[in-house]
Design a protein around this motif. Sequence first.
Motif, PDB file in Angstrom:
ATOM      1  N   GLU A  35      76.112  63.883 146.679  1.00  0.00           N
ATOM      2  CA  GLU A  35      75.759  63.496 145.794  1.00  0.00           C
ATOM      3  C   GLU A  35      76.474  62.792 145.277  1.00  0.00           C
ATOM      4  OE1 GLU A  35      72.315  64.000 142.988  1.00  0.00           O
ATOM      5  OE2 GLU A  35      72.173  65.136 144.292  1.00  0.00           O
ATOM      6  N   GLU A  36      77.298  63.037 144.936  1.00  0.00           N
ATOM      7  CA  GLU A  36      78.428  62.491 143.743  1.00  0.00           C
ATOM      8  C   GLU A  36      78.637  61.552 144.484  1.00  0.00           C
ATOM      9  OE1 GLU A  36      80.727  64.601 141.168  1.00  0.00           O
ATOM     10  OE2 GLU A  36      79.130  65.788 140.365  1.00  0.00           O
ATOM     11  N   GLU A  38      78.468  60.114 147.209  1.00  0.00           N
ATOM     12  CA  GLU A  38      77.231  58.926 147.534  1.00  0.00           C
ATOM     13  C   GLU A  38      76.996  57.990 146.773  1.00  0.00           C
ATOM     14  OE1 GLU A  38      74.130  61.263 149.135  1.00  0.00           O
ATOM     15  OE2 GLU A  38      74.720  61.498 151.027  1.00  0.00           O
ATOM     16  N   GLU A  39      76.643  58.562 145.279  1.00  0.00           N
ATOM     17  CA  GLU A  39      76.567  57.520 144.447  1.00  0.00           C
ATOM     18  C   GLU A  39      77.770  56.593 144.304  1.00  0.00           C
ATOM     19  OE1 GLU A  39      75.411  60.083 140.880  1.00  0.00           O
ATOM     20  OE2 GLU A  39      73.368  60.200 141.854  1.00  0.00           O
ATOM     21  N   ASP A  40      78.870  57.349 144.516  1.00  0.00           N
ATOM     22  CA  ASP A  40      79.758  57.249 143.811  1.00  0.00           C
ATOM     23  C   ASP A  40      80.171  55.704 144.996  1.00  0.00           C
ATOM     24  OD1 ASP A  40      80.392  57.804 141.422  1.00  0.00           O
ATOM     25  OD2 ASP A  40      82.035  59.296 142.857  1.00  0.00           O
ATOM     26  N   ASP A  43      78.408  52.376 144.141  1.00  0.00           N
ATOM     27  CA  ASP A  43      79.065  52.101 142.652  1.00  0.00           C
ATOM     28  C   ASP A  43      80.561  51.177 143.303  1.00  0.00           C
ATOM     29  OD1 ASP A  43      77.144  52.797 141.174  1.00  0.00           O
ATOM     30  OD2 ASP A  43      77.956  54.358 140.348  1.00  0.00           O
ATOM     31  N   ASP A  89      67.490  60.612 150.673  1.00  0.00           N
ATOM     32  CA  ASP A  89      67.777  59.590 149.380  1.00  0.00           C
ATOM     33  C   ASP A  89      68.336  58.579 149.598  1.00  0.00           C
ATOM     34  OD1 ASP A  89      66.538  62.176 148.322  1.00  0.00           O
ATOM     35  OD2 ASP A  89      68.472  62.773 148.173  1.00  0.00           O
ATOM     36  N   MET A  91      70.182  54.988 146.684  1.00  0.00           N
ATOM     37  CA  MET A  91      71.615  55.479 145.822  1.00  0.00           C
ATOM     38  C   MET A  91      71.866  54.210 145.874  1.00  0.00           C
ATOM     39  SD  MET A  91      71.806  58.472 146.868  1.00  0.00           S
ATOM     40  CE  MET A  91      72.461  58.546 148.277  1.00  0.00           C
ATOM     41  N   ARG A  92      71.945  53.579 144.734  1.00  0.00           N
ATOM     42  CA  ARG A  92      71.804  52.666 144.508  1.00  0.00           C
ATOM     43  C   ARG A  92      72.791  52.380 143.063  1.00  0.00           C
ATOM     44  NH1 ARG A  92      65.535  52.797 144.045  1.00  0.00           N
ATOM     45  NH2 ARG A  92      64.283  51.909 146.474  1.00  0.00           N
ATOM     46  N   ALA A  93      73.079  50.565 142.964  1.00  0.00           N
ATOM     47  CA  ALA A  93      74.053  50.306 142.503  1.00  0.00           C
ATOM     48  C   ALA A  93      73.548  48.793 142.373  1.00  0.00           C
ATOM     49  CB  ALA A  93      75.667  50.370 142.777  1.00  0.00           C
TER      50      ALA A  93
END
Length: 149
Positions: A35-36, A38-40, A43, A89, A91-93
Amino acid sequence: MIEFVLSRVTLMACGMGLLMVAVAVIDAVHEDTIEEMEEDLADDIARLLDSIDGDDPITLTLHGSDILPDHHHSLKVHDHVVEVTNGEDMMRAVTSSEMEFELEYGEVITISSVTESLGDVDDSIGEHIDLFRGIVKIHGCTSASINSP
């Protein structure tokens, strides 16, 4: 002799219990790490797009299998937002880039920091010629260089 066998059976049962607890902990840590990442990833892609969306024209070829972790993931960039989806899920940036594209795992796309319409000329037979930096691109055919005057 029976005490020896019973002690070994008990030892094996305790070992299996400890192993199941360890696997559950490792699985939870693995899920958090994914999950981290994917968020990274969202970004990092936003930062990449921000860095190329300048005054200098840049063409970038994106390989979905190199950028996305697996076939469950997809990437969509629109309205100054980078979205990485894994099927469940999203993830957005935020990005300052005005580019809009979608990328699936296994796809290869080419994006440019300059709009495609720059230098687009209709050749009157249904093809469009892009006269950008000395390259003639006839859509549907491979690109060829031209001699600059």
